[in-house]
Design a protein around this motif. Structure first.
Motif, PDB file in Angstrom:
ATOM      1  N   GLY A 194       0.815  -1.215   0.000  1.00 10.62           N
ATOM      2  CA  GLY A 194       0.000   0.000   0.000  1.00 10.62           C
ATOM      3  C   GLY A 194       0.844   1.259   0.000  1.00 10.62           C
ATOM      4  O   GLY A 194       0.584   2.199  -0.744  1.00 10.62           O
ATOM      5  N   VAL A 195       1.899   1.269   0.844  1.00  7.14           N
ATOM      6  CA  VAL A 195       2.795   2.439   0.912  1.00  7.14           C
ATOM      7  C   VAL A 195       3.504   2.659  -0.422  1.00  7.14           C
ATOM      8  O   VAL A 195       3.599   3.780  -0.923  1.00  7.14           O
ATOM      9  N   LEU A 196       4.024   1.565  -1.004  1.00  6.92           N
ATOM     10  CA  LEU A 196       4.711   1.686  -2.303  1.00  6.92           C
ATOM     11  C   LEU A 196       3.741   2.159  -3.395  1.00  6.92           C
ATOM     12  O   LEU A 196       4.119   2.943  -4.270  1.00  6.92           O
ATOM     13  N   GLY A 197       2.491   1.672  -3.340  1.00  6.47           N
ATOM     14  CA  GLY A 197       1.494   2.124  -4.312  1.00  6.47           C
ATOM     15  C   GLY A 197       1.203   3.601  -4.176  1.00  6.47           C
ATOM     16  O   GLY A 197       1.073   4.329  -5.172  1.00  6.47           O
ATOM     17  N   ILE A 198       1.111   4.092  -2.935  1.00  7.03           N
ATOM     18  CA  ILE A 198       0.872   5.523  -2.689  1.00  7.03           C
ATOM     19  C   ILE A 198       2.043   6.356  -3.196  1.00  7.03           C
ATOM     20  O   ILE A 198       1.855   7.399  -3.845  1.00  7.03           O
ATOM     21  N   LEU A 199       3.269   5.897  -2.910  1.00  8.36           N
ATOM     22  CA  LEU A 199       4.456   6.611  -3.412  1.00  8.36           C
ATOM     23  C   LEU A 199       4.484   6.626  -4.937  1.00  8.36           C
ATOM     24  O   LEU A 199       4.840   7.632  -5.566  1.00  8.36           O
ATOM     25  N   GLY A 200       4.085   5.483  -5.530  1.00  9.02           N
ATOM     26  CA  GLY A 200       4.024   5.424  -6.996  1.00  9.02           C
ATOM     27  C   GLY A 200       3.005   6.398  -7.561  1.00  9.02           C
ATOM     28  O   GLY A 200       3.226   7.020  -8.609  1.00  9.02           O
ATOM     29  N   SER A 201       1.876   6.554  -6.858  1.00 11.75           N
ATOM     30  CA  SER A 201       0.848   7.494  -7.340  1.00 11.75           C
ATOM     31  C   SER A 201       1.346   8.931  -7.269  1.00 11.75           C
ATOM     32  O   SER A 201       1.022   9.749  -8.141  1.00 11.75           O
ATOM     33  N   ILE A 202       2.130   9.242  -6.239  1.00  8.68           N
ATOM     34  CA  ILE A 202       2.699  10.592  -6.126  1.00  8.68           C
ATOM     35  C   ILE A 202       3.629  10.872  -7.298  1.00  8.68           C
ATOM     36  O   ILE A 202       3.629  11.970  -7.876  1.00  8.68           O
TER      37      ILE A 202
END
Length: 396
Positions: A334-342
């Protein structure tokens, strides 16, 4: 087993299966990224809709002939005045005549919507002027040949120096009109079939006399006292129409600007929910991947589970060990996905896709990721916890 020992065992297992864990996490990463991106695009779409309609009073009502109506009846200034008097929910009212034609200045010409309007329209539709002034009551009464032009028309006819348009004379249907005002860009705020940015406004009497003729069908623009009076205003207008036109009143329809705005926002919201459903499916697929990996892990570590139970590990210790592994994997995803979205936001801006990220989107993506990991990790963890020590130790 203490919590520290359980966590140590979890991280040792994750570290020993880095490739497998990473591939499992990919589904969660993509799902979380998709959730944030979809919600951000949805927010951007709704913001764009609101900006496009911001020049419209949400209490604006437009009365016009139905499409395809064959009746010779037409809306009149007398009817507008009757509505003003007999509809207490109406704050202001005006009329508009719409047409299209070529507008020219010097050697440059442009196709434009042409509207015959009264001075009240400026207040009703929140029209703002970049330069000059709007049509006045005196100019309308004296049928002066003056014009107020939209920002797009000003740009086409006068280039970047649109301020020079004030006082210039433009030609409409062979007659010259003095430009007295230039509107600010308004976006999508159509009134009577006219978009202000690509329009030229002239006094109502001038349009009736020189542009559209006396037999043209005008529209009436009314403004309710506030948003809470819109429904009562529609009812009052319908009563006046029925009184004047009797069984022919159905030849006319009333368009509510607030409903137009709400419909556009609902469309954007529906599209966002559809895309969000796709993102949830991606997360579910990622959760199934976590479950499969944990099942394999349980089989591979059956003897280890048996040894742990033999030396005193409780059922809940084993359950917590495998469940924490699922939660940690999904949380990291989830954290990596959020960073990817940024990181994806500048890319979307480059392709002119408006996206407005919010804290809610990040929390939702993270919450869904952890929730999916917990849900799909519980069953394999419970299976591991239910193993009997003797069976686990004898497993080959």
């Amino acid at each position: 087993m203490s919590l520290i020992e359980i966590l140590r065992a979890v991280f040792m297992n994750i570290q020993g299966n880095k490739t497998k864990v990473f591939l499992t996490t990919l589904g969660i990463i993509v799902g979380a990224l998709t959730i944030v991106v979809v919600i951000s695009i949805g927010n951007g779409s709704q913001a764009s809709v609101e900006e496009q309609f911001k020049s419209l009073n949400v209490g604006t009502l437009q009365i016009m002939a139905n499409f395809g109506a064959r009746s010779t009846e037409r809306l009149t200034s007398e009817l507008a005045e009757k509505i003003r008097v007999e509809a207490p929910s109406i704050k202001n009212i005006s009329m508009i005549l719409a047409s299209r034609g070529d507008v020219s200045y010097s050697t440059t010409s442009a196709s434009a919507s042409i509207g015959g309007v009264a001075e009240d329209l400026k207040t009703i539709n929140n029209l703002e002027l970049a330069y000059g002034e709007f049509i006045t009551a005196e100019q309308n009464e004296d049928a002066e040949r003056v014009a107020v032009i939209g920002s797009d028309i000003a740009q086409e006819l006068f280039g970047d120096e649109i301020r020079d348009a004030i006082g210039a004379r433009i030609t409409i249907f062979g007659r010259r009109y003095e430009v007295t005002g230039i509107l600010k860009r308004m976006g999508d705020s159509s009134m009577g079939g006219i978009s202000p940015d690509s329009a030229v406004f002239v006094p109502y009497k001038v349009a009736e006399k020189y542009i559209v003729g006396r037999f043209a069908r005008p529209s009436i623009i009314a403004l309710a006292k506030d948003i809470n009076h819109v429904e009562s205003a529609i009812e009052e207008i319908n009563l006046v129409l029925q009184e004047v036109y009797r069984n022919r009143s159905d030849q006319f329809r009333i368009v509510d600007a607030g409903n137009r705005l709400q419909s556009a926002k609902n469309s954007a919201r529906t599209m966002t929910l559809m895309l969000l459903a796709v993102a949830v499916v991606v997360l579910v697929v990622g959760g199934i991947g976590i479950m499969n990996v944990l099942f394999v892990s349980v089989k591979e570590r059956t003897k280890e589970i048996g040894i742990l139970k033999a030396i005193g590990a409780r059922k809940k210790d084993i359950l917590l060990m495998f469940l924490l592994e699922a939660i940690i994997i999904s949380a990291v995803g989830g954290v990596l996905g959020i960073l990817g979205s940024i990181l994806a936001m500048p890319v979307m801006n480059y392709f002119q896709v408006r996206a407005i990220p919010t804290t809610f989107a990040y929390l939702l993506a993270f919450g869904f990721s952890v929730g999916i990991g917990t849900f799909f990790g519980y069953y394999p963890a419970s299976r591991a916890a239910a193993l009997k020590p003797i069976d686990a130790l004898n497993y080959e």
